[in-house]
Each structure stands twice: as structure tokens, then as C-alpha cells.
Design an enzyme around this catalytic site. Structure first.
Site, short mmCIF file in Angstrom:
data_model
loop_
_atom_site.label_atom_id
_atom_site.label_comp_id
_atom_site.label_asym_id
_atom_site.label_seq_id
_atom_site.Cartn_x
_atom_site.Cartn_y
_atom_site.Cartn_z
N CYS A 11 5.84 -1.19 107.30
CA CYS A 11 5.67 -2.38 106.45
C CYS A 11 6.29 -2.13 105.07
O CYS A 11 6.71 -1.02 104.76
CB CYS A 11 4.18 -2.70 106.31
SG CYS A 11 3.25 -1.44 105.42
N CYS A 14 4.66 0.66 103.18
CA CYS A 14 5.01 1.97 103.73
C CYS A 14 6.39 2.40 103.21
O CYS A 14 6.58 3.56 102.83
CB CYS A 14 5.03 1.92 105.25
SG CYS A 14 3.44 1.42 105.97
#
Length: 79
Positions: A11, A14
Site C-alpha cells: 500500500c 508501506c
């Protein structure tokens, strides 16, 4: 050499954590290798992490559920 692991599914948070961790290690002058761990079963079983993104330094979970600031990341990686 520091081993940095980024736990997350890929994501935006991340990816942001990956960039912050790289920059922090570079600024500290630490040689490092970075691994992205995307397997959710591995997060839970190997690291006990249920909330991502997470930063693991040399096998120890240092941060979960947020993207630390650059200064925080430097402290986590340098410690």
C-alpha cells in the site's frame, strides 16, 4: 550490515515506510539490505504483527501501524 524488513501489502503507507527507512539508513551511513515482506501469514507467525506497515530491524519489530518521521526512523534503525 543492518537488515531492514518492511512488512506490508504494498500500500501507499508501506511504500512510504520503505522510502523513509532507506533514507534514514543512508543518512546514518549504515550499510543495509532491505526486504519487502508481503505475506500476511508471515507477518503474523514470524513477527507477531497484525497491523501494517511495520519496520523490522535485524529481526526486531521497531514500528507498526504508522510511517515514522525521518528522525524517528533514524533512531529506530540506529538503536
Amino acid at each position: 550490515m543492518k537488515k531492514l524488513q518492511i512488512l506490508g501489502t504494498g500500500c501507499a503507507k508501506c511504500n512510504a515506510l520503505t522510502e523513509v527507512a532507506k533514507k534514514a539508513a543512508e543518512e546514518l551511513g549504515q550499510p543495509f539490505e532491505i526486504e519487502k515482506v508481503t505475506d500476511m501469514m508471515r507477518f503474523a507467525t514470524e513477527f507477531g504483527v497484525m497491523v501494517t506497515p511495520a519496520l523490522v530491524v535485524d529481526g526486531k519489530v521497531k514500528s507498526t501501524g504508522k510511517v515514522p518521521s525521518l528522525e524517528e526512523a533514524k533512531q529506530l534503525i540506529g538503536a
